[in-house]
Design an enzyme around this catalytic site. Sequence first.
Site, PDB file in Angstrom:
ATOM      1  N   ASN A   1       0.895  -1.350   0.013  1.00  0.00           N
ATOM      2  CA  ASN A   1       0.108   0.064  -0.077  1.00  0.00           C
ATOM      3  C   ASN A   1       0.978   1.170  -0.085  1.00  0.00           C
ATOM      4  O   ASN A   1       1.485   1.489   0.975  1.00  0.00           O
ATOM      5  CB  ASN A   1      -0.906   0.113   1.100  1.00  0.00           C
ATOM      6  CG  ASN A   1      -1.756   1.210   1.657  1.00  0.00           C
ATOM      7  OD1 ASN A   1      -1.769   2.065   0.631  1.00  0.00           O
ATOM      8  ND2 ASN A   1      -2.100   1.470   2.566  1.00  0.00           N
ATOM      9  N   TRP A   2       0.984   1.536  -1.087  1.00  0.00           N
ATOM     10  CA  TRP A   2       1.943   2.987  -1.376  1.00  0.00           C
ATOM     11  C   TRP A   2       1.551   4.582  -0.493  1.00  0.00           C
ATOM     12  O   TRP A   2       2.004   5.301  -0.549  1.00  0.00           O
ATOM     13  CB  TRP A   2       2.233   3.352  -2.677  1.00  0.00           C
ATOM     14  CG  TRP A   2       3.010   2.209  -3.401  1.00  0.00           C
ATOM     15  CD1 TRP A   2       3.760   1.242  -3.082  1.00  0.00           C
ATOM     16  CD2 TRP A   2       3.435   2.276  -4.778  1.00  0.00           C
ATOM     17  NE1 TRP A   2       4.523   0.681  -3.624  1.00  0.00           N
ATOM     18  CE2 TRP A   2       4.486   1.331  -4.708  1.00  0.00           C
ATOM     19  CE3 TRP A   2       3.284   3.164  -5.753  1.00  0.00           C
ATOM     20  CZ2 TRP A   2       5.128   0.962  -5.956  1.00  0.00           C
ATOM     21  CZ3 TRP A   2       3.960   2.833  -6.793  1.00  0.00           C
ATOM     22  CH2 TRP A   2       4.856   1.746  -6.950  1.00  0.00           C
ATOM     23  N   LYS A   3       0.020   4.147  -0.208  1.00  0.00           N
ATOM     24  CA  LYS A   3      -0.493   5.546   0.319  1.00  0.00           C
ATOM     25  C   LYS A   3      -0.133   6.614  -0.391  1.00  0.00           C
ATOM     26  O   LYS A   3      -0.194   6.632  -1.674  1.00  0.00           O
ATOM     27  CB  LYS A   3       0.138   5.649   1.515  1.00  0.00           C
ATOM     28  CG  LYS A   3       0.102   4.528   2.629  1.00  0.00           C
ATOM     29  CD  LYS A   3       0.116   4.527   3.928  1.00  0.00           C
ATOM     30  CE  LYS A   3      -0.009   3.406   4.751  1.00  0.00           C
ATOM     31  NZ  LYS A   3       0.098   3.501   6.311  1.00  0.00           N
TER      32      LYS A   3
ATOM     33  N   HIS B   1      -9.400   1.317   4.658  1.00  0.00           N
ATOM     34  CA  HIS B   1      -8.076   1.409   5.313  1.00  0.00           C
ATOM     35  C   HIS B   1      -8.125   2.445   6.604  1.00  0.00           C
ATOM     36  O   HIS B   1      -9.193   3.457   6.490  1.00  0.00           O
ATOM     37  CB  HIS B   1      -7.143   2.132   4.425  1.00  0.00           C
ATOM     38  CG  HIS B   1      -5.751   2.035   4.947  1.00  0.00           C
ATOM     39  ND1 HIS B   1      -5.175   3.001   5.791  1.00  0.00           N
ATOM     40  CD2 HIS B   1      -4.534   1.055   4.934  1.00  0.00           C
ATOM     41  CE1 HIS B   1      -4.101   2.685   6.375  1.00  0.00           C
ATOM     42  NE2 HIS B   1      -3.761   1.408   5.714  1.00  0.00           N
TER      43      HIS B   1
ATOM     44  N   GLU C   1      -5.810  -5.110  10.470  1.00  0.00           N
ATOM     45  CA  GLU C   1      -4.692  -3.877  10.725  1.00  0.00           C
ATOM     46  C   GLU C   1      -4.982  -3.044  11.845  1.00  0.00           C
ATOM     47  O   GLU C   1      -5.681  -2.286  11.945  1.00  0.00           O
ATOM     48  CB  GLU C   1      -4.449  -2.779   9.535  1.00  0.00           C
ATOM     49  CG  GLU C   1      -4.211  -3.584   8.167  1.00  0.00           C
ATOM     50  CD  GLU C   1      -3.568  -2.446   7.103  1.00  0.00           C
ATOM     51  OE1 GLU C   1      -2.433  -2.684   6.798  1.00  0.00           O
ATOM     52  OE2 GLU C   1      -4.455  -1.707   7.002  1.00  0.00           O
TER      53      GLU C   1
ATOM     54  N   GLY D   1       2.158   2.271  10.869  1.00  0.00           N
ATOM     55  CA  GLY D   1       3.391   3.264  10.672  1.00  0.00           C
ATOM     56  C   GLY D   1       3.901   3.569  11.912  1.00  0.00           C
ATOM     57  O   GLY D   1       4.454   4.552  11.862  1.00  0.00           O
TER      58      GLY D   1
ATOM     59  N   SER E   1       3.286  -2.173  10.418  1.00  0.00           N
ATOM     60  CA  SER E   1       4.718  -2.280  10.688  1.00  0.00           C
ATOM     61  C   SER E   1       5.244  -3.487  10.299  1.00  0.00           C
ATOM     62  O   SER E   1       6.139  -4.094  10.892  1.00  0.00           O
ATOM     63  CB  SER E   1       4.966  -1.864  12.314  1.00  0.00           C
ATOM     64  OG  SER E   1       4.512  -0.606  12.355  1.00  0.00           O
TER      65      SER E   1
ATOM     66  N   GLY F   1       2.707  -1.138   4.382  1.00  0.00           N
ATOM     67  CA  GLY F   1       2.945   0.318   4.033  1.00  0.00           C
ATOM     68  C   GLY F   1       4.264   0.544   3.598  1.00  0.00           C
ATOM     69  O   GLY F   1       4.922   0.317   2.450  1.00  0.00           O
ATOM     70  N   GLY F   2       4.842   1.083   4.906  1.00  0.00           N
ATOM     71  CA  GLY F   2       6.440   1.717   4.460  1.00  0.00           C
ATOM     72  C   GLY F   2       7.114   0.685   3.777  1.00  0.00           C
ATOM     73  O   GLY F   2       8.010   1.385   2.912  1.00  0.00           O
TER      74      GLY F   2
HETATM   75  P1  PGA Z   1       2.646   0.046   7.548  1.00  0.00           P
HETATM   76  O1  PGA Z   1       1.525   0.457   6.858  1.00  0.00           O
HETATM   77  O2  PGA Z   1       3.135  -1.105   6.964  1.00  0.00           O
HETATM   78  O3  PGA Z   1       3.646   1.393   7.221  1.00  0.00           O
HETATM   79  O4  PGA Z   1       2.655   0.098   8.928  1.00  0.00           O
HETATM   80  C1  PGA Z   1       0.264  -0.730   6.705  1.00  0.00           C
HETATM   81  C2  PGA Z   1      -0.761  -0.019   6.338  1.00  0.00           C
HETATM   82  O5  PGA Z   1      -1.155   1.141   6.322  1.00  0.00           O
HETATM   83  O6  PGA Z   1      -1.420  -0.767   5.191  1.00  0.00           O
END
Ligand code: PGA
Length: 253
Positions: free
Chosen positions: A7-9, A95, A167, A173, A213, A234-235
Amino acid sequence: MKIVAGNWKMFKTIEEAKAFFAELATTMPPQGDKVRVLVFPNYVALGALAEAHAVPDWVLLGAQDVAADAEGAFTGEVSPAMILSTRATHVLIGHSERRHVIGESADLLHRKLVNSLVASLIPVLCVGETLEERNASKMKEVVFGQLDTALADVRLSDGAQLIVAYEPVWAIGTGVNATNEQIEEAHRLIREHLKQLLGAAIGGFVAILYGGSVKPANFASIAGLPSVDGGLIGGASLKPVAFAELIAIAEQV
Ligand code: PGA
């Protein structure tokens, strides 16, 4: 089969998105069908990537959001048909950033989910509790409530039409992971509830991902849990090297 979903946000311009896939394409693609790779870029990059045929064919694409209606006077919204007109096949719904930062209501998310299913766009429904809710022992109540509203009156003919991502909001994050026990408990409860809502066969077949995370250093232990069908990341999905590592880990567990 495990799913590795990035998920690149709100990151990456068109050029940056193309550069990511140019580099990812030089890594070893997953062998056989042990791993399904999904990436959710922003809408702008999604269209450009499709035009430029810039994505390796072993990567499926998805959008990060979708409108609740098929078409019409909804300034700023993007419909399922528009998303499908790129190469995208999946869409994130609910999300935590859309629930808690943008303020989308449970009813709106339900309409988005139904609108996607009608168009044969596969929803990845995200659920999860906040830290306050967990501390008040309300994880089950909150997550079941999110599933109940999003999936109210939804009939699926095939469990592959839906993916659920657990999640916990406090793990997104933040660098803080849920423990393996917390993940197993949540996934077991979600599985039982999906069977109740969708019937045993279909509810038993819906993939349940963990997100929050996830990174190469912890993914083997998380993806190796029997109740975990993959990760929503995400990250750590923003860098091709780390993303390729996550794919390689999913192949080995
Ligand atoms: P994260 O994000 O891996 O940076 O914690 C996960 C997400 O929001 O899907």
